[in-house]
Design a protein around this motif. Structure first.
Motif, PDB file in Angstrom:
ATOM      1  N   GLU A  51      25.664 -30.730  17.050  1.00  0.00           N
ATOM      2  CA  GLU A  51      27.040 -30.426  17.457  1.00  0.00           C
ATOM      3  C   GLU A  51      27.793 -29.686  16.361  1.00  0.00           C
ATOM      4  N   MET A  52      27.541 -30.059  15.116  1.00  0.00           N
ATOM      5  CA  MET A  52      28.274 -29.470  13.998  1.00  0.00           C
ATOM      6  C   MET A  52      27.743 -28.098  13.586  1.00  0.00           C
ATOM      7  N   ALA A  53      26.482 -27.830  13.870  1.00  0.00           N
ATOM      8  CA  ALA A  53      25.819 -26.634  13.342  1.00  0.00           C
ATOM      9  C   ALA A  53      26.593 -25.337  13.560  1.00  0.00           C
ATOM     10  N   HIS A  64      26.243 -21.407   4.506  1.00  0.00           N
ATOM     11  CA  HIS A  64      25.980 -22.639   5.242  1.00  0.00           C
ATOM     12  C   HIS A  64      26.534 -23.814   4.438  1.00  0.00           C
ATOM     13  N   GLY A  65      27.086 -24.779   5.133  1.00  0.00           N
ATOM     14  CA  GLY A  65      27.668 -25.931   4.451  1.00  0.00           C
ATOM     15  C   GLY A  65      27.406 -27.225   5.188  1.00  0.00           C
ATOM     16  N   LYS A  66      27.987 -28.298   4.674  1.00  0.00           N
ATOM     17  CA  LYS A  66      27.842 -29.615   5.276  1.00  0.00           C
ATOM     18  C   LYS A  66      29.229 -30.248   5.422  1.00  0.00           C
ATOM     19  N   VAL A  93      39.258 -30.623   3.021  1.00  0.00           N
ATOM     20  CA  VAL A  93      39.521 -30.144   4.379  1.00  0.00           C
ATOM     21  C   VAL A  93      39.317 -28.637   4.412  1.00  0.00           C
ATOM     22  N   VAL A  94      38.461 -28.190   5.321  1.00  0.00           N
ATOM     23  CA  VAL A  94      38.239 -26.753   5.528  1.00  0.00           C
ATOM     24  C   VAL A  94      38.702 -26.403   6.936  1.00  0.00           C
ATOM     25  N   THR A 107      33.811 -21.575   5.872  1.00  0.00           N
ATOM     26  CA  THR A 107      32.562 -22.334   5.786  1.00  0.00           C
ATOM     27  C   THR A 107      32.630 -23.292   4.598  1.00  0.00           C
ATOM     28  N   PRO A 108      32.327 -24.567   4.803  1.00  0.00           N
ATOM     29  CA  PRO A 108      32.390 -25.525   3.691  1.00  0.00           C
ATOM     30  C   PRO A 108      31.220 -25.346   2.730  1.00  0.00           C
TER      31      PRO A 108
END
Length: 504
Positions: A51-53, A64-66, A93-94, A107-108
């Motif tokens: 869902e987050m991807a 790419h981040g998490k 917070v991003v 992007t985090p």
């Protein structure tokens, strides 16, 4: 909740050491999810990897981040509560809108201590004030939807981007987007009358309003526009509206060179009474890349000229779209006369004028599909610079010469909004390249930024700084300017929890 205190309590209670990373992995995320769920509801907190991807990589799939979770608030109050919770727990917070940016600004990082705050559910149009020619909208409104709704009322919001079908107004404001119509209406700053902003910690600053003049103190509105979510979350905005153009004339012309294109722009501005809506520079390499990826788009002219422009003028007067006694459309006649004069003077080599909406759209398809064609091409060094109009021609010539020395097979796609000197100077790997394109990218950027500095230009015109240009910004701005920017950041976000690693 103070996690450090809880960890110590846990250790004391069980009289055994606790590995902090294991504690975070096994306990903290669940508590974070529980807290966020209480604020926005379970359906608006995404924490499954699949869902987050889509939220955790940029449009080009370069960054790419998490994150602990992707949170989709529906109201300003929910945003406020999330921001208060994040500050209390020292969580980054991003903010993110349509995630269509090019600089990795939404992007985090890879640490995972982040709440990805998506504003997509905040998509309400709060008010349209016809008499004041303004509208108040929430940050998650898709730009195309704003166009459609205002045009139904005979009004016009002129911010126009190739990504208008998916980008959101919050993201547009975060980067101070300019777009295709900037030559006539200005960038996002010029189109914004007021903002609603949530600060880290949850305070809400209400700067909304329809005033066109307000000199009471510091201009906080313009401080947040272009800040890329590093100072606060824009949750709503009051935007300027204009009378809806009801007649347009659009043309595509091959020009002698960049200098001729600038001269043609000035002639068209004078002849049309300043009604040029768009004037886009389109080199041949843009067409080569575009038609390779989108072969069904009609080619505007019989040949692909080395340098071209796409131009459009518009009027709010219905009579401008009526055929006159000579059988011509008044707006078309203006462009036709300008092109004829430019042809005689050697500025224009060939041209076509759209005679129907379908022909107009096919011309715009050339420009609007250019970014996607670059993405589909694979390797691309993307940039976004601005220069004074008088420096565009020598800058372009020097860039072409320098790039050819590095690799003569590179597609040089330096295109964009000629009216404000904004070039999207993208360099695409050519099909006949015999070496690693990525090895050349640092040299290409070095050449680009060196020439931008030589002509006192800017390394960012409307795409923002994000992650891509953060280090470059520090090298082109004076220490005094950078110190002032850091002081503002520290004052509003002392813990550096608002979209860190972007801009500064």
């Amino acid at each position: 909740m103070n996690w450090a205190k809880l960890l110590m309590t846990d250790c004391a209670a069980h009289l055994r050491p606790v590995n902090y990373s294991d504690y975070v992995e096994n306990y903290m995320p669940n508590s974070i999810i529980d807290s966020l769920t209480k604020i926005v509801g379970a359906k608006s907190v995404l924490n499954a990897a699949a869902e987050m991807a889509p939220f955790l990589s940029d449009w080009h799939d370069r960054y790419h981040g998490k994150a602990h979770a992707v949170v989709l608030p529906a109201t300003t109050d929910e945003v406020s509560q999330v921001m208060a919770f994040a500050e209390s727990e020292n969580i980054v917070v991003v903010p993110q809108g349509g995630n269509t940016g090019f600089m990795g600004g939404a992007t985090p990082d890879a640490t995972g201590n982040t709440i990805l705050l998506s504003l997509r559910r905040m998509n309400t149009i709060r008010d349209i004030d016809v008499q004041n020619m303004s509208m108040t909208v929430e940050a998650g409104c898709i730009l195309q939807n704003l166009h459609d709704i205002t045009e139904e009322k005979g009004l016009y919001f002129p911010l126009n981007l190739a990504a208008k079908g998916s980008c959101t107004i919050g993201g547009n404001l975060g980067t101070n987007a300019g777009g295709l119509n900037v030559v006539r209406y200005g960038s996002a700053r010029q189109l914004t009358l007021g903002l609603e902003v949530v600060l880290m910690g949850g305070k809400v600053i209400d700067l909304l309003g329809g005033l066109r003049k307000d000199n009471t103190g510091y201009d906080l509105k313009n401080l947040f526009i272009g800040s890329e979510g590093t100072l606060g979350i824009i949750t709503a905005a009051t935007l300027r509206l204009f009378p809806l153009p009801v007649a347009r004339s659009t043309a595509f012309a091959e020009v002698r060179d960049v200098e001729a294109a600038v001269t043609l722009l000035h002639r068209l501005q004078a002849a049309s009474g300043g009604t040029v809506e768009a004037f886009e520079l389109i080199p041949a390499d843009i067409l080569h890349v575009l038609f390779d990826k989108f072969p069904n788009i009609p080619q505007p002219l019989k040949t692909r000229g080395a340098m071209n422009v796409l131009m459009e003028i518009a009027s709010t007067n219905p009579a401008s779209g009526n055929v006159d006694a000579t059988g011509s459309l008044p707006l078309n006649q203006i462009i036709e006369d300008v092109l004829a004069s430019a042809f005689e003077d050697g500025l224009v080599i060939d041209a076509t004028i759209a005679t129907s909406d379908a022909q107009r759209q096919s011309l715009w398809d050339v420009r609007e599909n250019a970014p996607e064609s670059h993405k589909l091409s694979g390797n691309v060094a993307r940039s976004d610079v601005s220069l004074s109009q008088s420096d565009l021609a020598p800058f372009y010539a020097e860039m072409v010469a320098g790039i050819k020395e590095i690799d003569p097979t590179i597609w040089i796609c330096g295109y964009g909004h000629l009216g404000d000197g904004n070039l999207h100077f993208n360099l695409v790997e050519g099909p006949n390249s015999n070496s690693d394109f990525n090895e050349k990218v640092p040299h290409l950027y070095e050449l680009l930024y060196r020439n931008v500095a030589k002509y006192n230009g800017s390394i960012s015109a409307e795409h923002g700084i994000g992650q891509t240009k953060r280090d470059q910004l520090a090298s082109v701005k004076s220490p005094e300017i950078m110190d002032t920017m850091r002081a503002i950041k520290t004052a509003l976000d002392p813990k550096n929890l608002m979209n860190p690693g972007k801009i500064l």
